[in-house]
Design an enzyme around this catalytic site. Structure first.
Site, PDB file in Angstrom:
ATOM      1  N   GLY A 177     -21.472  35.055  37.682  1.00 40.83           N
ATOM      2  CA  GLY A 177     -22.400  34.581  36.820  1.00 40.83           C
ATOM      3  C   GLY A 177     -22.586  32.957  36.600  1.00 40.83           C
ATOM      4  N   ASP A 178     -21.566  32.251  36.965  1.00 37.61           N
ATOM      5  CA  ASP A 178     -21.779  30.570  36.919  1.00 37.61           C
ATOM      6  C   ASP A 178     -20.970  30.218  37.967  1.00 37.61           C
ATOM      7  OD1 ASP A 178     -22.338  28.351  35.832  1.00 37.61           O
ATOM      8  OD2 ASP A 178     -20.867  28.369  34.363  1.00 37.61           O
ATOM      9  N   LEU A 179     -21.414  30.694  39.150  1.00 34.46           N
ATOM     10  CA  LEU A 179     -20.598  30.515  40.263  1.00 34.46           C
ATOM     11  C   LEU A 179     -21.038  29.203  41.006  1.00 34.46           C
ATOM     12  CD1 LEU A 179     -17.899  31.871  41.519  1.00 34.46           C
ATOM     13  CD2 LEU A 179     -19.725  32.978  42.974  1.00 34.46           C
TER      14      LEU A 179
END
Length: 273
Positions: A177-179
């Protein structure tokens, strides 16, 4: 820490937004505090999929503190990058109950970096992505004056056309999700995932975020991923569409040039059809 772990801290040192602590029993851990730790702890546990990329083990957590395994740093190399691509495909294939579903035991009110993020399930990705990942941040940026009304209208057009822009339907994937590249920690034993904003989403979103700020050996990662779990035709052209969410988050948090990047990505997404 003694309350959570039953072990005293021998020494501590700053580690970015966290703290490294050396414990009396010889272990080294990372400690974080704040509103996002409940969601992060749930995300780390949810992402610990057999065969997936390794994530730091949660050693202890409560409503205000998170204590995690410390991971030593290393350098990216070709074979670990290929292994990361294959492992990321395994993680995504573990799936999620719905687009927008939170990790098991995780809250609906979560965070991506220091920005609030809602995990509200939806049955179809295009409609969910528009309602929960694009429009809320466009609204905040427009109200703050960071985006003009004309610029905000470009995102409205993207949202209206998302069913046609989204490509073939895919099942919900289990996303980090926040890669971005800073949340891929290269260690001596491969690439680890840290600082998740985990939720159910479209797997192309994680891959597009890897490309946003220049992950080392990205081509190797993507080739190995595509070999393990072939991507749908046109996925490269959809990268700007999937980058809208992180770019809008950065626009809300930092303003400046990110607004222009987000608008450019929205216009590029519209040119894919």
């Amino acid at each position: 820490m003694a309350r959570l772990l039953g072990v005293r801290v021998r020494r501590s040192a700053p580690l970015g937004a966290a703290t490294r602590v050396d414990l009396d029993d010889g272990r080294v851990a990372v400690v974080k505090a704040g509103d996002g730790v409940v969601a992060e702890a749930a995300g780390l546990r949810w992402l610990a999929v057999p065969g997936g990329p390794p994530v730091p083990a949660v050693l202890a957590a409560d409503d205000g503190w998170l204590v995690m395994e410390f991971v030593a740093g290393g350098h990216p190399a070709r074979e670990p990058a290929a292994a990361f691509g294959r492992r990321l495909a395994t993680l995504h294939a573990a799936g999620a109950p719905a687009f927008g579903s939170p990790p098991d035991g995780g809250p609906a009110d979560a965070w991506i970096g220091s920005a609030a993020m809602r995990n509200v399930p939806g049955p179809r990705w295009p409609q969910w992505y528009a309602a929960e990942r694009v429009r809320p941040y466009v609204r905040i940026a427009r109200d703050a004056g960071t985006l003009s009304a004309v610029e905000a209208a470009v995102f409205d057009t993207v949202c209206d056309r998302l069913p046609d822009l989204a490509g073939p339907a895919e099942p919900p994937a289990r996303l980090h999700g926040d890669l971005w590249s800073g949340n891929v920690l290269w260690s001596p034993d491969g690439a680890w995932l840290i600082d998740p904003a985990a939720h159910g989403g479209h797997r192309e979103t994680d891959l597009a975020m890897l490309a946003l700020f220049g992950l080392p050996r990205l081509d190797t990662v993507l080739a190995a991923y595509d070999e393990a779990a072939p991507l749908a035709p046109g996925w490269r052209e959809r990268v700007p569409l999937h980058q809208l969410f992180p770019l809008l988050v950065h626009t809300v948090l930092f303003g400046g040039g990110y607004a222009g990047q987000a608008v450019a990505a929205a216009r590029a997404a519209l040119r894919t059809t």
